[in-house]
Motif scaffolding. Sequence first.
Motif, PDB file in Angstrom:
ATOM      1  N   TYR A  23       1.191  -1.372  -0.294  1.00  0.00           N
ATOM      2  CA  TYR A  23      -0.021  -0.144   0.688  1.00  0.00           C
ATOM      3  C   TYR A  23       0.853   1.535   0.181  1.00  0.00           C
ATOM      4  O   TYR A  23       1.101   2.145  -0.397  1.00  0.00           O
ATOM      5  N   MET A  24       1.490   1.438   0.710  1.00  0.00           N
ATOM      6  CA  MET A  24       2.890   2.688   0.849  1.00  0.00           C
ATOM      7  C   MET A  24       3.140   2.323  -1.006  1.00  0.00           C
ATOM      8  O   MET A  24       4.028   3.829  -0.930  1.00  0.00           O
ATOM      9  N   LEU A  25       3.673   1.281  -0.999  1.00  0.00           N
ATOM     10  CA  LEU A  25       4.695   1.298  -2.664  1.00  0.00           C
ATOM     11  C   LEU A  25       3.505   2.297  -3.790  1.00  0.00           C
ATOM     12  O   LEU A  25       4.478   2.819  -4.398  1.00  0.00           O
ATOM     13  N   THR A  26       2.809   1.843  -3.907  1.00  0.00           N
ATOM     14  CA  THR A  26       2.027   1.724  -4.562  1.00  0.00           C
ATOM     15  C   THR A  26       0.700   3.130  -4.098  1.00  0.00           C
ATOM     16  O   THR A  26      -0.556   3.355  -5.512  1.00  0.00           O
TER      17      THR A  26
ATOM     18  N   TRP B 190      -6.729  -0.702  -2.326  1.00  0.00           N
ATOM     19  CA  TRP B 190      -7.862  -1.892  -2.970  1.00  0.00           C
ATOM     20  C   TRP B 190      -6.282  -3.123  -3.065  1.00  0.00           C
ATOM     21  O   TRP B 190      -6.666  -4.467  -2.486  1.00  0.00           O
ATOM     22  N   LEU B 191      -5.897  -2.942  -4.151  1.00  0.00           N
ATOM     23  CA  LEU B 191      -4.581  -3.472  -3.594  1.00  0.00           C
ATOM     24  C   LEU B 191      -3.410  -4.014  -3.274  1.00  0.00           C
ATOM     25  O   LEU B 191      -3.234  -5.258  -2.344  1.00  0.00           O
ATOM     26  N   GLY B 192      -3.360  -3.349  -1.804  1.00  0.00           N
ATOM     27  CA  GLY B 192      -2.238  -4.088  -0.169  1.00  0.00           C
ATOM     28  C   GLY B 192      -3.681  -4.415  -0.086  1.00  0.00           C
ATOM     29  O   GLY B 192      -2.862  -5.984   0.440  1.00  0.00           O
ATOM     30  N   ILE B 193      -5.335  -4.483   0.249  1.00  0.00           N
ATOM     31  CA  ILE B 193      -5.835  -5.845   0.510  1.00  0.00           C
ATOM     32  C   ILE B 193      -5.393  -7.134  -0.078  1.00  0.00           C
ATOM     33  O   ILE B 193      -6.434  -8.267   1.016  1.00  0.00           O
ATOM     34  N   PHE B 194      -5.769  -6.890  -0.640  1.00  0.00           N
ATOM     35  CA  PHE B 194      -5.736  -8.052  -2.518  1.00  0.00           C
ATOM     36  C   PHE B 194      -3.594  -9.073  -1.689  1.00  0.00           C
ATOM     37  O   PHE B 194      -4.198  -9.805  -2.136  1.00  0.00           O
TER      38      PHE B 194
ATOM     39  N   MET C 237       8.047  -6.855  -4.955  1.00  0.00           N
ATOM     40  CA  MET C 237       8.542  -6.665  -6.075  1.00  0.00           C
ATOM     41  C   MET C 237       7.682  -6.894  -7.499  1.00  0.00           C
ATOM     42  O   MET C 237       7.027  -5.731  -8.192  1.00  0.00           O
ATOM     43  N   ILE C 238       7.066  -7.918  -7.522  1.00  0.00           N
ATOM     44  CA  ILE C 238       5.377  -7.871  -8.050  1.00  0.00           C
ATOM     45  C   ILE C 238       4.424  -7.411  -8.416  1.00  0.00           C
ATOM     46  O   ILE C 238       3.898  -6.413  -9.337  1.00  0.00           O
ATOM     47  N   GLY C 239       4.260  -7.134  -7.067  1.00  0.00           N
ATOM     48  CA  GLY C 239       3.064  -6.173  -6.789  1.00  0.00           C
ATOM     49  C   GLY C 239       3.761  -4.542  -7.445  1.00  0.00           C
ATOM     50  O   GLY C 239       2.594  -4.081  -7.850  1.00  0.00           O
ATOM     51  N   GLU C 240       4.421  -4.114  -6.849  1.00  0.00           N
ATOM     52  CA  GLU C 240       4.760  -2.825  -6.947  1.00  0.00           C
ATOM     53  C   GLU C 240       5.320  -2.342  -8.548  1.00  0.00           C
ATOM     54  O   GLU C 240       4.698  -1.108  -9.363  1.00  0.00           O
ATOM     55  N   LYS C 241       5.622  -3.396  -9.498  1.00  0.00           N
ATOM     56  CA  LYS C 241       5.995  -2.877 -10.168  1.00  0.00           C
ATOM     57  C   LYS C 241       4.773  -3.736 -11.336  1.00  0.00           C
ATOM     58  O   LYS C 241       4.635  -2.764 -12.274  1.00  0.00           O
ATOM     59  N   PHE C 242       3.649  -4.432 -11.231  1.00  0.00           N
ATOM     60  CA  PHE C 242       2.545  -5.398 -11.990  1.00  0.00           C
ATOM     61  C   PHE C 242       1.702  -4.701 -11.255  1.00  0.00           C
ATOM     62  O   PHE C 242       0.612  -5.244 -12.332  1.00  0.00           O
ATOM     63  N   GLU C 243       1.742  -4.237  -9.949  1.00  0.00           N
ATOM     64  CA  GLU C 243       0.026  -4.096  -9.690  1.00  0.00           C
ATOM     65  C   GLU C 243      -0.855  -5.153 -10.065  1.00  0.00           C
ATOM     66  O   GLU C 243      -0.571  -6.410  -9.314  1.00  0.00           O
ATOM     67  N   TRP C 244      -1.359  -4.741 -10.184  1.00  0.00           N
ATOM     68  CA  TRP C 244      -3.213  -5.323 -10.342  1.00  0.00           C
ATOM     69  C   TRP C 244      -3.016  -7.102 -11.267  1.00  0.00           C
ATOM     70  O   TRP C 244      -3.082  -7.874 -10.990  1.00  0.00           O
ATOM     71  N   ILE C 245      -2.147  -6.262 -11.593  1.00  0.00           N
ATOM     72  CA  ILE C 245      -1.769  -7.894 -12.951  1.00  0.00           C
ATOM     73  C   ILE C 245      -1.033  -9.198 -12.542  1.00  0.00           C
ATOM     74  O   ILE C 245      -0.997 -10.112 -12.367  1.00  0.00           O
ATOM     75  N   GLY C 246       0.364  -8.464 -11.311  1.00  0.00           N
ATOM     76  CA  GLY C 246       1.292  -9.795 -10.783  1.00  0.00           C
ATOM     77  C   GLY C 246       0.460  -9.991  -9.755  1.00  0.00           C
ATOM     78  O   GLY C 246       1.501 -10.704  -9.963  1.00  0.00           O
ATOM     79  N   MET C 247      -0.175  -8.979  -8.784  1.00  0.00           N
ATOM     80  CA  MET C 247      -0.951  -9.876  -8.653  1.00  0.00           C
ATOM     81  C   MET C 247      -1.616 -11.008  -8.266  1.00  0.00           C
ATOM     82  O   MET C 247      -2.168 -11.999  -7.646  1.00  0.00           O
ATOM     83  N   ILE C 248      -2.661 -10.555  -9.322  1.00  0.00           N
ATOM     84  CA  ILE C 248      -3.445 -11.613  -9.818  1.00  0.00           C
ATOM     85  C   ILE C 248      -2.809 -12.767 -10.241  1.00  0.00           C
ATOM     86  O   ILE C 248      -3.187 -13.734  -9.888  1.00  0.00           O
TER      87      ILE C 248
END
Length: 442
Positions: free
Chosen positions: A135-138, A142-146, A409-420
């Motif tokens: 959440y702090m990075l992005t 909602w991405l942080g919760i996911f 790293m994946i979450g910060e770089k690719f955000e939703w796509i990376g986390m999915i």
Amino acid sequence: MQIVQWIVNLGASVFLPILLFIFGMVLGIKPGKAFKAGLTVGIGFIGLNLVINILTTNLGPATKLMIKNYGLHLQTIDVGWPAASAIAYGTALGAMAIPVGVIVNVILLIFGLTKTLDVDIWNYWHVAFAGSILYMLTHNMWLGIFAMVVVTMFTYFFADLSAPTVEKYYGLEGISFPHGLSAPGYVFALPFNWLFDRIPGLNKIHVNAETVQKKLGIFGDTTVLGAIIGLVIGILAKMTVAKILGLAVNMAAVMMLMPRMVSLLMEGLTPISEAANIMVKKHFPGKKLYIGMDSALAIGQESVLSASLILIPITLFLAVILPGNRVLPFGDLATLPYFFALFAAVFKGDILRTVLAGIVDICISLYVATWAAPVITELAKAASFNMSGNSSISALSDGGLWTNYIYLMIGEKFEWIGMIVLFLIAFGLLVWLNKLRKTDEA
């Protein structure tokens, strides 16, 4: 959220007995027996914290003296897991980790995708830590919760995967470790065990606590080993003779008292575990569930403690010589047994293998903790954490955890796509493991 935060603030030694008492009543245990079981677990946690406090308060001054004596100039201080957990639960998303973790656990249990019924609610701070950093990075809530959902799923996969080994090595029947710091260690240690088995010479050496004691006599006893390591650290710190001897006795005390505190935890958990197994056999014939607990149940084992104490001075040495490292190990030196709780299980108590793989793990943790330091520092400020005059902080535990580095790293770089993508991988691993276990049970 205020209620959840109030419960979190009680601490594991208070709310875990309450939770286990309620859980025991649901399982059909008599009120008196359920109350005693929960209270015993709470007492065990208090005793464990007292022993860890002995380790921390004695290692702290020795570490500071070594820093002063050898002119170490590492800008970032390792504040340790107690501070990291306070920071994690003190953020805007922190307390959300508990309801997220519980809901994910219930859903996975309903669909048969995990066998772990997690009662170790307090340790959802590991989930809160990862979600809060993303959440702090992005700046995406909602991405942080996911991310919390994804981290929780991976944690249950690690717990289910390692549970048979935990049962066999530690004798903890019906127990798994959905512990954010310890559980990934199982996967980390597996390739090293495969490698060590294929190195000529090394594959013939087996150095466990029993072997050391047999070969070295009294000097191989884990309590005496603790005293020897205390003497070495005290000498390196150039302490006075009196303080060196005091440090030696305190390290010996840790080695003796830690297993006894863990035995209290086990004493309280036994009736809960037995009742849970009876309920599962009655209502779900042929199905097995694990009670998810803190890996504190494993850190008192002799090989875990011995390897961890050996790795304390090695960790400080690595911090000094590794190029690019900026983190000074301090707060989490006492946490090293949690790092290696499942290493010892994979290596069947082999101290040498645990130390060798532990050195690699520590090197990775130092670099990851260095990378995470700026965002952890900002997270601490956002959580109104007292920095105690430190301009840069990190934590070797979750701040240096290799799995967190991958998630973030994946979450910060690719955000939703990376986390999915990570979500789908976690889901696929849980499905695969569930099918594998069904085949084995058949």
